[in-house]
Design an enzyme around this catalytic site. Sequence first.
Site, PDB file in Angstrom:
ATOM      1  N   ASP A   1      38.630  36.991  37.955  1.00  6.82           N
ATOM      2  CA  ASP A   1      38.364  38.201  37.264  1.00  6.82           C
ATOM      3  C   ASP A   1      39.481  39.424  37.333  1.00  6.82           C
ATOM      4  OD1 ASP A   1      37.144  38.495  39.364  1.00  6.82           O
ATOM      5  OD2 ASP A   1      35.125  39.245  38.567  1.00  6.82           O
TER       6      ASP A   1
ATOM      7  N   GLU B   1      35.599  42.699  49.519  1.00  8.45           N
ATOM      8  CA  GLU B   1      34.030  43.580  49.289  1.00  8.45           C
ATOM      9  C   GLU B   1      34.220  44.666  50.172  1.00  8.45           C
ATOM     10  OE1 GLU B   1      32.325  42.606  47.175  1.00  8.45           O
ATOM     11  OE2 GLU B   1      32.289  40.417  46.708  1.00  8.45           O
TER      12      GLU B   1
ATOM     13  N   GLU C   1      29.148  44.684  34.540  1.00  8.74           N
ATOM     14  CA  GLU C   1      30.399  44.639  33.634  1.00  8.74           C
ATOM     15  C   GLU C   1      29.980  45.105  32.341  1.00  8.74           C
ATOM     16  OE1 GLU C   1      29.272  42.160  35.916  1.00  8.74           O
ATOM     17  OE2 GLU C   1      30.767  42.697  37.456  1.00  8.74           O
TER      18      GLU C   1
ATOM     19  N   ARG D   1      34.143  48.303  48.100  1.00  7.57           N
ATOM     20  CA  ARG D   1      33.011  49.081  48.037  1.00  7.57           C
ATOM     21  C   ARG D   1      33.013  50.138  49.219  1.00  7.57           C
ATOM     22  NH1 ARG D   1      28.038  44.566  46.954  1.00  7.57           N
ATOM     23  NH2 ARG D   1      29.351  42.824  46.136  1.00  7.57           N
TER      24      ARG D   1
HETATM   25  C1  DMJ Z   1      31.379  44.200  41.843  1.00  6.61           C
HETATM   26  O1  DMJ Z   1      31.273  44.158  43.422  1.00  6.61           O
HETATM   27  C2  DMJ Z   1      32.596  44.306  41.464  1.00  6.61           C
HETATM   28  O2  DMJ Z   1      32.788  44.760  40.058  1.00  6.61           O
HETATM   29  C3  DMJ Z   1      33.619  43.135  41.481  1.00  6.61           C
HETATM   30  O3  DMJ Z   1      34.737  43.274  40.819  1.00  6.61           O
HETATM   31  C4  DMJ Z   1      32.640  41.961  40.837  1.00  6.61           C
HETATM   32  N1  DMJ Z   1      31.531  41.757  41.107  1.00  6.61           N
HETATM   33  C5  DMJ Z   1      30.537  42.855  41.455  1.00  6.61           C
HETATM   34  C6  DMJ Z   1      29.849  43.107  40.436  1.00  6.61           C
HETATM   35  O4  DMJ Z   1      29.397  42.482  39.507  1.00  6.61           O
END
Ligand code: DMJ
Length: 602
Positions: free
Chosen positions: A353, A219, A502, A223
């Site tokens: 994912d 994260e 998404e 980010r």
């Molecule tokens: C985001 O932090 C990123 O897109 C991550 O890959 C998946 N989760 C969140 C958004 O849903």
Amino acid sequence: MDLNEMSPNFKSSFFLLKRKWNRLPKFLRFYLIVVFLFVAFTFSYYVFFVASKKNLIEINASDENDLLLTDDDRIRPSQVIEHNLIPPQNPHLDDNTIKEFIVTQKIPPILLDESDNSDDKAITSEEFLQASLKQNEKQKMIQEAILHSWKGYHEYAWGQDMLKPITRKGKNWFGIGLTILDSLDTLLIAGLENEFQQALNWIKHELTFEVNENVNCFETTIRALAGLTSAYHICKEKILLEKAIDLGNRLIHCFDSPSKTVPFSDVNLKSKISKSPVYMPESSMSEVSTVQLEFRDLSYETNDKSYEEKSFATSKYIHELIQKRKNYLLPMYINPLSGNLMSSTITLGARADSYYEYLYKQYVQTKIEFLLDDYIRSIDAIKDRLVATTQGELKLLYIGEIINSDPQSIHPKMDHLVCFLSGTLALGYYHEHLRPFHKSGIANETFISHLKLAEDLARTCHYMYNLTETGLAPEIAYFGINDKQHEYYIQPRDTHNLLRPEFVESLFFLYHITGNQKYRDWGMQVFNAFEKFTRVNSGGYTTINDVRHPKNVKPKDLMESFWLAETLKYLYLLFMDDHKIVRKLLNNYVFNTEGHILPRRV
Ligand code: DMJ
């Protein structure tokens, strides 16, 4: 229960017990309370962390626990127990939306027109600013939403990680002003200069990573690290790169795990000691495989190869694992001590994912061949083993899961997170089919079929929104498996919406790559629903608990940082009419999984 409502017998035993308790010596009462708390803690620990994970076994050489190595290739959707599934009802559903849509394959030549392709591949703040002066009406509305979010955060949560818009305060997660770092390139892209300067001043004078916090490596990388570097690439403010290097030097210690190839999930920013959190000794597949774009970018900027080498070791190791297994789908957990896969759910949703996303995006960044090969084989495996279609009128294509208890079936559950895949598939179609730089002779049909999957999946994601009364998608959807069942369900525990990006992310790619207006229309519908049900008047937008009830959406009182980093950025870019900018973004950059743009290095 009120004491007055108790039966006389119960009442007298209660008072008797209370009197006896009060007569006990103080030290004994203290001792009994400590024993009680210890037993309660041990019991809860067992229930939550041990019992719930007892199915997680390491997959070893014998492969006995490998969900995917099954003799039965006739995978079928599993039975869903219907009792607590509620089909959503949208009375406003327009008849036309139910009709099978026709894919109008209208490639906008403007995106392919490279006649003005000068040597200058980079995008500058000035270009975004100029484009923002020519905004269309839709972009103006979205820019206003960006400002409204920023103002709420600035007023009530400045310097904290996230805004709680209803109670008008901040919330810390890592304690590094996450929303500021995650919003930087959105502010630049939307031409919001003053707000960007506010952020930059805070970074210059207040931001420190010398905090005694265990942060999540993934994260913080996607980010904060990418937030800083992407803004640096656009505006070239040196301080952003300096801060990124400082953060990168702390985060790279995530790779100090016994396996070396599989990083730990957390690191302490101050001590630089990495570890797994007590409640979860395993690392997530998506997390360990979704930091490579960011560390490679840092290596290029610093001329220090070590960031890239350490992080890419994970990709190479996973590549070797799948070669050995001859299986391109991966379980959601991996052990950072041994490097072994853990027998666990196979999904395109949470915890797996972006592994698939970064296979392709790392290839776009680097052209390293095995990444493209693994990506293509993974998509084939997804089509073979996880894709199913509902039997009713809507014929919804979804990507289900394979779960431990029923490995022969497709579990008909799809997280909203899975909607990202349409965007990645469309990007692959754009680079490999429309403007191929790949010379290996991979059949064009492969990428045409990827685009078809992308469009079918996006259509289902559209229904995930359009079939609820608020027009907002739930976190997770279930699908009917025969013609007698409803085609789409929401479990009561999955009715929340976290302002996730998404779907609109995929719409951005699909619209600009196919030129189909439908994708802009769907994006506007989503934006309007966010405006109606999640906007908080005093500033900011809130996550909500119930997408089924327009009169009571039950606000959760949190504005996630990806709302500004991704959801609003992708919406703004979906409506971008300046094709030169879109073309530069697609041709010369790669969007990391948090929507931050990093230059291609090919
Ligand atoms: C985001 O932090 C990123 O897109 C991550 O890959 C998946 N989760 C969140 C958004 O849903």
